[in-house]
Design a protein around this motif. Structure first.
Motif, PDB file in Angstrom:
ATOM      1  N   SER A 176      70.607  39.654 108.812  1.00 54.83           N
ATOM      2  CA  SER A 176      70.642  39.961 110.226  1.00 54.83           C
ATOM      3  C   SER A 176      69.879  41.069 110.844  1.00 54.83           C
ATOM      4  O   SER A 176      69.583  40.746 112.130  1.00 54.83           O
ATOM      5  CB  SER A 176      72.257  40.421 110.469  1.00 54.83           C
ATOM      6  N   GLY A 177      69.577  42.009 110.029  1.00 52.35           N
ATOM      7  CA  GLY A 177      68.785  42.923 110.688  1.00 52.35           C
ATOM      8  C   GLY A 177      67.036  42.870 110.317  1.00 52.35           C
ATOM      9  O   GLY A 177      66.293  43.633 110.882  1.00 52.35           O
TER      10      GLY A 177
ATOM     11  N   GLN B 128      77.740  39.616 101.424  1.00 60.75           N
ATOM     12  CA  GLN B 128      77.886  40.611 102.558  1.00 60.75           C
ATOM     13  C   GLN B 128      76.488  41.417 102.702  1.00 60.75           C
ATOM     14  O   GLN B 128      75.922  41.584 103.677  1.00 60.75           O
ATOM     15  CB  GLN B 128      79.290  41.569 102.562  1.00 60.75           C
ATOM     16  N   MET B 129      75.963  42.022 101.543  1.00 59.34           N
ATOM     17  CA  MET B 129      74.693  42.595 101.761  1.00 59.34           C
ATOM     18  C   MET B 129      73.675  41.796 102.016  1.00 59.34           C
ATOM     19  O   MET B 129      72.774  42.294 103.174  1.00 59.34           O
ATOM     20  CB  MET B 129      74.127  42.986 100.207  1.00 59.34           C
TER      21      MET B 129
ATOM     22  N   GLN C  55      76.898  32.881 106.243  1.00 58.39           N
ATOM     23  CA  GLN C  55      78.081  33.445 106.960  1.00 58.39           C
ATOM     24  C   GLN C  55      79.302  32.271 107.029  1.00 58.39           C
ATOM     25  O   GLN C  55      80.367  32.615 106.888  1.00 58.39           O
ATOM     26  CB  GLN C  55      77.683  33.508 108.461  1.00 58.39           C
TER      27      GLN C  55
ATOM     28  N   THR D 189      81.310  32.761 103.925  1.00 63.35           N
ATOM     29  CA  THR D 189      82.223  34.163 103.651  1.00 63.35           C
ATOM     30  C   THR D 189      83.690  33.853 104.323  1.00 63.35           C
ATOM     31  O   THR D 189      83.706  33.404 105.295  1.00 63.35           O
ATOM     32  CB  THR D 189      81.535  35.192 104.502  1.00 63.35           C
TER      33      THR D 189
ATOM     34  N   ASN E 113      84.986  35.456 107.526  1.00 65.33           N
ATOM     35  CA  ASN E 113      84.373  35.093 108.866  1.00 65.33           C
ATOM     36  C   ASN E 113      85.341  34.365 109.518  1.00 65.33           C
ATOM     37  O   ASN E 113      85.716  33.395 109.248  1.00 65.33           O
ATOM     38  CB  ASN E 113      83.071  34.644 108.662  1.00 65.33           C
TER      39      ASN E 113
ATOM     40  N   GLN F 166      74.050  41.090 106.117  1.00 58.76           N
ATOM     41  CA  GLN F 166      73.764  42.144 106.707  1.00 58.76           C
ATOM     42  C   GLN F 166      72.301  42.612 106.599  1.00 58.76           C
ATOM     43  O   GLN F 166      71.550  42.864 107.891  1.00 58.76           O
ATOM     44  CB  GLN F 166      74.286  43.603 105.971  1.00 58.76           C
ATOM     45  N   PHE F 167      71.560  42.399 105.601  1.00 58.82           N
ATOM     46  CA  PHE F 167      70.113  42.570 105.532  1.00 58.82           C
ATOM     47  C   PHE F 167      69.361  41.521 106.331  1.00 58.82           C
ATOM     48  O   PHE F 167      68.495  41.878 107.301  1.00 58.82           O
ATOM     49  CB  PHE F 167      69.552  42.429 104.015  1.00 58.82           C
TER      50      PHE F 167
END
Length: 194
Positions: free
Chosen positions: A163-164, A156-157, A188, A191, A194, A160-161
């Motif tokens: 994606s940004g 998940q980290m 993804q 996961t 999702n 998130q990382f």
């Protein structure tokens, strides 16, 4: 021995003091980032005379880890100010090196081309076949700091990382972005929620 080789020898001596648990933020990572900074700088048609400064920024970008994990970039700037005057770097050049170091801090947006090159070199691997290999090392390192960090949380980290994450140089936008997006898609898909 060139000026850069002299500085590199000094900094690699310091990096030899890195804690053993830093399996991602290692001397091998610094060597990789220097190589990629040169490659990206050449692709961006940077004046060869400016390569010394870019290589020095890449060399120092993680040296602060010898003093602290959090805010290691600030510690790296302190170390640059301690070391580089002894190698005839003027204050303006040392300031440029520090700007490149600080550009690699998560969330910081690089302003100059040199800052963009070093920031992209640091995370260039996100868009290469080395991504999953480096992820294993990063997870191992982070588990030392937070033993509770499990595979799902780490994934998940990463999602998130990535994606940004933004590449800033034309080279990485052209040649690394697509593969990075593929890696994000694969994470993804793995996961469960999702």
């Amino acid at each position: 021995m060139s000026l850069f080789e002299e500085v590199q020898k000094k900094v690699f001596g310091l990096l030899g003091q890195l804690p053993a648990y830093l399996v991602y933020h290692s001397m091998a990572h610094t060597t990789y980032v220097i190589d990629k900074a040169v490659m990206i700088a050449q692709a961006e048609q940077v004046d060869p005379e400016d390569l010394l400064l870019i290589k020095t920024g890449a060399l120092f970008h993680d040296v602060g880890f010898i003093r602290q994990y959090q805010d290691h970039e600030e510690a790296g700037c302190d170390i640059a100010w301690e070391i580089l005057p002894g190698y005839a770097f003027d204050p303006s050049s040392i300031g440029d090196v520090c700007s490149m170091i600080m550009a690699t801090k998560p969330g910081n947006i690089p302003g100059t081309l040199f800052e963009k090159i070093v920031k992209d070199a640091d995370l260039e691997y996100l868009g290469t076949s080395l991504f999953f290999q480096n992820s294993v090392l990063l997870h191992e390192e982070l588990k030392h700091i937070n033993p509770e960090l499990n595979d799902i949380q780490f994934r998940q980290m990463q999602i998130q990382f990535i994606s940004g994450h933004v590449y800033y140089t034309d080279f990485c936008k052209t040649y690394r972005e697509e593969k990075k997006r593929e890696h994000l898609f694969m994470l993804q898909k793995k996961t469960p929620d999702n």
